[in-house]
Design an enzyme around this catalytic site. Structure first.
Site, PDB file in Angstrom:
ATOM      1  N   HIS A   1      -9.388   0.835   5.032  1.00 28.77           N
ATOM      2  CA  HIS A   1      -8.086   1.038   5.673  1.00 28.77           C
ATOM      3  C   HIS A   1      -8.267   1.933   6.903  1.00 28.77           C
ATOM      4  CE1 HIS A   1      -3.975   2.362   6.374  1.00 28.77           C
ATOM      5  NE2 HIS A   1      -3.609   1.262   5.735  1.00 28.77           N
TER       6      HIS A   1
ATOM      7  N   GLY B   1       2.633   2.031  10.686  1.00 24.52           N
ATOM      8  CA  GLY B   1       3.542   3.161  10.528  1.00 24.52           C
ATOM      9  C   GLY B   1       4.250   3.588  11.801  1.00 24.52           C
TER      10      GLY B   1
ATOM     11  N   SER C   1       3.712  -2.332  10.277  1.00 25.81           N
ATOM     12  CA  SER C   1       5.168  -2.316  10.424  1.00 25.81           C
ATOM     13  C   SER C   1       5.826  -3.652  10.057  1.00 25.81           C
ATOM     14  CB  SER C   1       5.560  -1.874  11.843  1.00 25.81           C
ATOM     15  OG  SER C   1       5.073  -0.564  12.099  1.00 25.81           O
TER      16      SER C   1
ATOM     17  N   ASN D   1       0.867  -1.179   0.000  1.00 27.98           N
ATOM     18  CA  ASN D   1       0.000   0.000   0.000  1.00 27.98           C
ATOM     19  C   ASN D   1       0.904   1.230   0.000  1.00 27.98           C
ATOM     20  OD1 ASN D   1      -1.786   2.059   0.519  1.00 27.98           O
ATOM     21  ND2 ASN D   1      -2.312   1.390   2.594  1.00 27.98           N
ATOM     22  N   TRP D   2       0.975   1.875  -1.162  1.00 29.79           N
ATOM     23  CA  TRP D   2       1.915   2.995  -1.286  1.00 29.79           C
ATOM     24  C   TRP D   2       1.380   4.273  -0.658  1.00 29.79           C
ATOM     25  CZ3 TRP D   2       3.843   2.379  -7.100  1.00 29.79           C
ATOM     26  CH2 TRP D   2       4.475   1.130  -7.217  1.00 29.79           C
ATOM     27  N   LYS D   3       0.113   4.263  -0.271  1.00 36.28           N
ATOM     28  CA  LYS D   3      -0.532   5.444   0.335  1.00 36.28           C
ATOM     29  C   LYS D   3      -0.303   6.683  -0.525  1.00 36.28           C
ATOM     30  CE  LYS D   3       0.073   3.387   4.829  1.00 36.28           C
ATOM     31  NZ  LYS D   3       0.018   3.584   6.263  1.00 36.28           N
TER      32      LYS D   3
ATOM     33  N   GLY E   1       2.868  -1.198   4.254  1.00 37.85           N
ATOM     34  CA  GLY E   1       2.884   0.226   3.905  1.00 37.85           C
ATOM     35  C   GLY E   1       4.304   0.698   3.630  1.00 37.85           C
ATOM     36  N   GLY E   2       4.930   1.282   4.636  1.00 41.74           N
ATOM     37  CA  GLY E   2       6.240   1.917   4.482  1.00 41.74           C
ATOM     38  C   GLY E   2       7.278   1.063   3.774  1.00 41.74           C
TER      39      GLY E   2
ATOM     40  N   GLU F   1      -6.757   4.395   7.951  1.00 37.26           N
ATOM     41  CA  GLU F   1      -6.674   5.841   7.712  1.00 37.26           C
ATOM     42  C   GLU F   1      -7.981   6.363   7.111  1.00 37.26           C
ATOM     43  OE1 GLU F   1      -2.994   5.445   5.602  1.00 37.26           O
ATOM     44  OE2 GLU F   1      -2.115   4.786   7.488  1.00 37.26           O
TER      45      GLU F   1
ATOM     46  N   GLU G   1      -5.090  -5.299  10.645  1.00 38.68           N
ATOM     47  CA  GLU G   1      -4.087  -4.247  10.814  1.00 38.68           C
ATOM     48  C   GLU G   1      -4.355  -3.504  12.121  1.00 38.68           C
ATOM     49  OE1 GLU G   1      -2.216  -3.083   6.857  1.00 38.68           O
ATOM     50  OE2 GLU G   1      -3.969  -1.826   7.085  1.00 38.68           O
TER      51      GLU G   1
HETATM   52  C1  PEP Z   1      -0.606   0.017   5.990  1.00 39.88           C
HETATM   53  O1  PEP Z   1      -0.627   1.169   5.634  1.00 39.88           O
HETATM   54  O2  PEP Z   1      -1.530  -0.736   5.660  1.00 39.88           O
HETATM   55  C2  PEP Z   1       0.517  -0.445   6.791  1.00 39.88           C
HETATM   56  C3  PEP Z   1       0.458  -1.633   7.305  1.00 39.88           C
HETATM   57  O3  PEP Z   1       1.557   0.439   6.964  1.00 39.88           O
HETATM   58  P1  PEP Z   1       3.000   0.099   7.610  1.00 39.88           P
HETATM   59  O4  PEP Z   1       3.489  -1.174   6.979  1.00 39.88           O
HETATM   60  O5  PEP Z   1       3.852   1.270   7.250  1.00 39.88           O
HETATM   61  O6  PEP Z   1       2.809  -0.044   9.084  1.00 39.88           O
END
Ligand code: PEP
Length: 257
Positions: A98, A176, A216, A9-11, A237-238, A100, A170
């Site tokens: 998600h 994050g 993470s 997920n590049w957000k 994500g990251g 967010e 999640e």
């Molecule tokens: C996400 O945005 O779905 C996520 C899991 O982010 P991260 O891996 O950065 O915690």
């Protein structure tokens, strides 16, 4: 043997050149070592970069996904993007719910359910995100939140349609933050989620639904998480924003699955 599913997920990150470079970099890695027999893979760039990334991915093993969608098929909904539009540019997956979107943009379980059903009706595959806030975990409400997100998010979905649904657990406190759930915490939540799915859709369907862990995930912790019996992949994500980090996770998942 189960085939795990890892999605990035590049957000709201990268620009057009960065998106193209990341997709090209992953394709190059896969040209050297094809993991597609062992894992399913997807990347979810921002809407505006979907065509650029689709072109870079060609018809290779990495599927294209979107980070969100609107539930109406077309019409006067300024700023929104429909399932038909996503399919038109080559998307196969769509993330819905998600954290967010839930906690920053204020989406409700009902809206998320409408989005999920619109994705299914449009022939694409939803990734339904669920998971508790830190305060909810501290108050002992993790299971209640998981159950609510699943029952409301998957309301009015037929068992046969669940073949196309992925669930992503999640925990919001892990997204994050660098604070990953321990493999035991992840397994406990996933096992509970699968139990609810079993009540909703029956044991055979529940067993087949892939439940990704997200929060993470890094190359160093991916294998241990994915080795858990109810963890069927990862939503990243990251660490999906750099070729080597995401490749490290894909590689670990291919071995751990
Ligand atoms: C996400 O945005 O779905 C996520 C899991 O982010 P991260 O891996 O950065 O915690």
């Amino acid at each position: 043997m189960r085939k795990v599913f890892v999605a990035g997920n590049w957000k709201m990150n990268l620009d057009s050149a960065g998106s193209r470079a990341l997709a090209n970099g992953l394709c190059q890695k896969l040209a050297d070592r094809d993991l597609s027999g062992t894992i399913d893979m997807a990347v979810c760039p921002p809407f505006v970069y979907l065509p650029i990334v689709a072109e870079a991915l060609q018809s290779g093993p990495i599927a294209l996904g979107a980070q969100d969608v609107y539930f109406e098929p077309d019409g006067a909904f300024t700023g929104e993007i429909s399932v038909n539009m996503l399919r038109d540019v080559g998307c196969r997956y769509v993330i819905v719910g998600h954290s967010e979107r839930r906690h920053v943009l204020g989406e409700t379980d009902e809206q998320i359910n409408r989005k999920l059903r619109a994705v299914l009706a449009g022939g694409l595959k939803p990734i339904l995100c669920i998971g508790e806030l830190l305060g909810e975990r501290e108050d002992g409400r993790t299971e209640a939140v998981i159950e609510r997100h699943l029952r409301k998010g998957l309301a009015d979905v037929a068992p046969a349609e669940m073949e196309r649904v992925t669930v992503a657990y999640e925990p919001v406190w892990a997204i994050g933050t660098g604070r990953t759930a321990s493999p035991e915490q992840a397994q406990e939540a996933h096992r509970f989620a699968r139990g609810i799915l079993q009540e909703m859709f029956g044991p055979a369907t529940a067993q087949r639904i892939r439940i990704q862990y997200g929060g993470s995930v890094k190359p160093a912790n991916a294998a241990e998480l994915i080795r858990q019996p109810d963890v069927d992949g990862a939503l990243v994500g990251g660490a999906s924003l750099k070729v080597n980090d995401f490749w490290g996770i894909l590689d670990a998942a291919a071995q751990a699955g």
